[in-house]
Design an enzyme around this catalytic site. Structure first.
Site, PDB file in Angstrom:
ATOM      1  N   SER A  73      25.669  10.197  15.405  1.00  0.00           N
ATOM      2  CA  SER A  73      24.409  10.739  15.929  1.00  0.00           C
ATOM      3  C   SER A  73      24.377  12.270  16.006  1.00  0.00           C
ATOM      4  O   SER A  73      23.430  12.820  16.570  1.00  0.00           O
ATOM      5  CB  SER A  73      24.142  10.137  17.310  1.00  0.00           C
ATOM      6  OG  SER A  73      25.158  10.514  18.206  1.00  0.00           O
ATOM      7  N   TYR A 134      24.336  15.161   8.651  1.00  0.00           N
ATOM      8  CA  TYR A 134      23.748  14.152   9.542  1.00  0.00           C
ATOM      9  C   TYR A 134      22.259  13.991   9.219  1.00  0.00           C
ATOM     10  O   TYR A 134      21.768  12.866   9.039  1.00  0.00           O
ATOM     11  CB  TYR A 134      23.979  14.580  10.995  1.00  0.00           C
ATOM     12  CG  TYR A 134      23.144  13.851  12.013  1.00  0.00           C
ATOM     13  CD1 TYR A 134      23.253  12.477  12.188  1.00  0.00           C
ATOM     14  CD2 TYR A 134      22.226  14.548  12.819  1.00  0.00           C
ATOM     15  CE1 TYR A 134      22.482  11.808  13.139  1.00  0.00           C
ATOM     16  CE2 TYR A 134      21.460  13.897  13.767  1.00  0.00           C
ATOM     17  CZ  TYR A 134      21.581  12.528  13.920  1.00  0.00           C
ATOM     18  OH  TYR A 134      20.816  11.870  14.859  1.00  0.00           O
ATOM     19  N   CYS A 164      16.199  12.427  23.117  1.00  0.00           N
ATOM     20  CA  CYS A 164      15.983  11.353  24.092  1.00  0.00           C
ATOM     21  C   CYS A 164      17.138  11.325  25.084  1.00  0.00           C
ATOM     22  O   CYS A 164      18.225  10.822  24.779  1.00  0.00           O
ATOM     23  CB  CYS A 164      15.833  10.022  23.361  1.00  0.00           C
ATOM     24  SG  CYS A 164      15.358   8.681  24.449  1.00  0.00           S
TER      25      CYS A 164
HETATM   26  P1  NAI Z   1      25.177   7.634  20.371  1.00  0.00           P
HETATM   27  O1  NAI Z   1      26.133   8.369  19.514  1.00  0.00           O
HETATM   28  O2  NAI Z   1      25.291   7.774  21.848  1.00  0.00           O
HETATM   29  O3  NAI Z   1      25.219   6.079  20.031  1.00  0.00           O
HETATM   30  C1  NAI Z   1      25.438   5.607  18.734  1.00  0.00           C
HETATM   31  C2  NAI Z   1      26.215   4.310  18.827  1.00  0.00           C
HETATM   32  O4  NAI Z   1      26.510   3.874  17.502  1.00  0.00           O
HETATM   33  C3  NAI Z   1      27.560   4.465  19.556  1.00  0.00           C
HETATM   34  O5  NAI Z   1      27.646   3.583  20.647  1.00  0.00           O
HETATM   35  C4  NAI Z   1      28.608   4.174  18.498  1.00  0.00           C
HETATM   36  O6  NAI Z   1      29.719   3.469  18.983  1.00  0.00           O
HETATM   37  C5  NAI Z   1      27.817   3.327  17.498  1.00  0.00           C
HETATM   38  N1  NAI Z   1      28.408   3.433  16.164  1.00  0.00           N
HETATM   39  C6  NAI Z   1      28.883   4.530  15.532  1.00  0.00           C
HETATM   40  N2  NAI Z   1      29.414   4.210  14.351  1.00  0.00           N
HETATM   41  C7  NAI Z   1      29.278   2.870  14.221  1.00  0.00           C
HETATM   42  C8  NAI Z   1      29.651   1.934  13.218  1.00  0.00           C
HETATM   43  N3  NAI Z   1      30.292   2.319  12.102  1.00  0.00           N
HETATM   44  N4  NAI Z   1      29.357   0.635  13.423  1.00  0.00           N
HETATM   45  C9  NAI Z   1      28.722   0.222  14.548  1.00  0.00           C
HETATM   46  N5  NAI Z   1      28.349   1.062  15.533  1.00  0.00           N
HETATM   47  C10 NAI Z   1      28.622   2.371  15.373  1.00  0.00           C
HETATM   48  O7  NAI Z   1      23.702   8.045  19.867  1.00  0.00           O
HETATM   49  P2  NAI Z   1      22.340   7.994  20.681  1.00  0.00           P
HETATM   50  O8  NAI Z   1      22.093   9.323  21.257  1.00  0.00           O
HETATM   51  O9  NAI Z   1      22.297   6.816  21.547  1.00  0.00           O
HETATM   52  O10 NAI Z   1      21.304   7.811  19.478  1.00  0.00           O
HETATM   53  C11 NAI Z   1      20.948   6.534  18.989  1.00  0.00           C
HETATM   54  C12 NAI Z   1      20.337   6.710  17.607  1.00  0.00           C
HETATM   55  O11 NAI Z   1      19.220   7.574  17.678  1.00  0.00           O
HETATM   56  C13 NAI Z   1      21.317   7.344  16.599  1.00  0.00           C
HETATM   57  O12 NAI Z   1      21.093   6.731  15.337  1.00  0.00           O
HETATM   58  C14 NAI Z   1      20.896   8.797  16.560  1.00  0.00           C
HETATM   59  O13 NAI Z   1      21.158   9.383  15.303  1.00  0.00           O
HETATM   60  C15 NAI Z   1      19.387   8.684  16.818  1.00  0.00           C
HETATM   61  N6  NAI Z   1      18.857   9.875  17.470  1.00  0.00           N
HETATM   62  C16 NAI Z   1      19.173  10.160  18.782  1.00  0.00           C
HETATM   63  C17 NAI Z   1      18.628  11.269  19.396  1.00  0.00           C
HETATM   64  C18 NAI Z   1      18.855  11.559  20.847  1.00  0.00           C
HETATM   65  O14 NAI Z   1      18.193  12.447  21.377  1.00  0.00           O
HETATM   66  N7  NAI Z   1      19.761  10.869  21.550  1.00  0.00           N
HETATM   67  C19 NAI Z   1      17.771  12.202  18.661  1.00  0.00           C
HETATM   68  C20 NAI Z   1      17.550  11.835  17.295  1.00  0.00           C
HETATM   69  C21 NAI Z   1      18.063  10.700  16.730  1.00  0.00           C
HETATM   70  C1  15L Z   2      19.838  14.245  17.480  1.00  0.00           C
HETATM   71  O1  15L Z   2      19.599  13.752  16.386  1.00  0.00           O
HETATM   72  C2  15L Z   2      21.064  13.896  18.233  1.00  0.00           C
HETATM   73  O2  15L Z   2      21.405  12.538  18.043  1.00  0.00           O
HETATM   74  C3  15L Z   2      20.976  14.177  19.719  1.00  0.00           C
HETATM   75  O3  15L Z   2      22.294  14.164  20.249  1.00  0.00           O
HETATM   76  C4  15L Z   2      20.294  15.511  20.024  1.00  0.00           C
HETATM   77  O4  15L Z   2      21.118  16.546  19.676  1.00  0.00           O
HETATM   78  C5  15L Z   2      18.954  15.587  19.315  1.00  0.00           C
HETATM   79  O5  15L Z   2      19.050  15.248  17.927  1.00  0.00           O
HETATM   80  C6  15L Z   2      18.292  16.972  19.404  1.00  0.00           C
HETATM   81  O6  15L Z   2      17.958  17.540  18.379  1.00  0.00           O
HETATM   82  O7  15L Z   2      18.083  17.434  20.524  1.00  0.00           O
END
Ligand code: NAI
Ligand code: 15L
Length: 267
Positions: A73, A134, A164
């Site tokens: 992520s 990414y 988020c």
């Molecule tokens: P996070 O990194 O906290 O959670 C991602 C989860 O995916 C983790 O629990 C990890 O164990 C799992 N994971 C990683 N590699 C894996 C694999 N090979 N097989 C199975 N599971 C795997 O990310 P977060 O913040 O919860 O984001 C969720 C999704 O939303 C991600 O795809 C991220 O790119 C996207 N996103 C999140 C944003 C944010 O503000 N948190 C912003 C933009 C996009």
């Molecule tokens: C993302 O895509 C990441 O998953 C999150 O950790 C934040 O950095 C977010 O973008 C952001 O741009 O604030």
């Protein structure tokens, strides 16, 4: 819906939305490679590495919808991004095609368009301008979603998520923030509308100063209610505002635009 799959359920967003999504389906199948704790009464837990094609097929089989949060992520070496975000997304869509799962939420990211300036106003037609590997992997996911829609009719909501978290962590995130409640309401719209298509939706709350336009997807009926700008006073007390020429004040993707290409996991 009978069974909804939530990947990345142990992650930052997944662990919160896991509880909020329960009413959407009779059974919520939660999956990750990390610890998922105990299953709630309506849940089934399936540990699965997204890079394993056979396991992903078994994971998806029997699911009517997928909320796909699993994967890397943030910016990381290609050796980590490729298996999780490239092969993993391919495996997921192939499993959906083979098992007849027809609706997916793909968690894309603002980093698919991170090199646009904050003075640019983007809508659902904006071409990608990724700000790292990414971001490139998210562009790949958007392309797979488009392909599987045009060729096989699988509908995907491509959500270019801003930031988020419980609240904006810095001044940039006042514009990119999406609250958990607004995200939950969006997911509700995505899985309840009769015809979804394959729209690109910017995942943000109703933030003052936002640089994304969701009018092209008004048909979803989603009306976000929260506003990142309400945190201005708190953030001003906590930290300096970014200088006008700092990446966080210039680019939509903020500091991701100055990340290097990481060569190894130790970089
Ligand atoms: P996070 O990194 O906290 O959670 C991602 C989860 O995916 C983790 O629990 C990890 O164990 C799992 N994971 C990683 N590699 C894996 C694999 N090979 N097989 C199975 N599971 C795997 O990310 P977060 O913040 O919860 O984001 C969720 C999704 O939303 C991600 O795809 C991220 O790119 C996207 N996103 C999140 C944003 C944010 O503000 N948190 C912003 C933009 C996009
Ligand atoms: C993302 O895509 C990441 O998953 C999150 O950790 C934040 O950095 C977010 O973008 C952001 O741009 O604030």
């Amino acid at each position: 819906m009978k069974r909804l799959l939530l990947t990345g359920a142990a992650g930052s967003i997944g662990s919160v939305l896991r509880k909020k999504l329960a009413p959407l389906a009779e059974i919520l199948r939660v999956s990750d490679i990390n610890d998922l704790g105990d299953a709630a009464p309506n849940e089934e837990i399936v540990y699965c590495d997204l890079s394993n094609e056979d396991d992903v097929y078994k994971l998806v089989k029997g699911c009517n919808g997928i909320v796909h949060f699993g994967g890397i992520s943030v910016e990381k070496p290609w050796s980590l991004i490729r298996p999780a975000n490239i092969e993993g997304v391919y495996n997921l869509y192939e499993a959906a095609r083979k098992t007849g799962c027809t609706r997916i939420l793909f968690a894309s990211s603002n980093h698919a368009v991170g090199f646009y300036k904050q003075t640019d106003y983007l809508d659902d037609k904006a071409l990608p301008r990724p700000d790292g590997l990414y971001g490139v992997s998210k562009v790949f996911g958007e392309a797979i979603a488009s392909l599987y829609h045009d060729k096989f009719g699988i509908e995907t909501a491509i959500v270019r998520i801003g930031s988020c978290f419980p609240e904006p962590k810095n001044h940039r995130m006042m514009a990119t923030w999406m609250s958990y409640d607004d995200f939950t309401a969006l997911i509700d719209c995505i899985f309840n509308i009769s015809q979804l298509g394959c729209p690109i939706i910017y995942g943000i709350s109703d933030n003052d100063g936002k640089w994304w336009d969701n009018s092209g997807t008004a048909y979803l009926g989603w009306q976000p209610k929260d506003n990142g700008r309400n945190f201005l006073e708190t953030l001003d007390k906590r930290m300096e505002r970014p200088k006008p020429d700092a990446p966080d004040a210039v680019y939509q993707g903020g500091y991701f635009t100055v990340d290097p290409i990481y060569a190894s996991e130790d970089d």
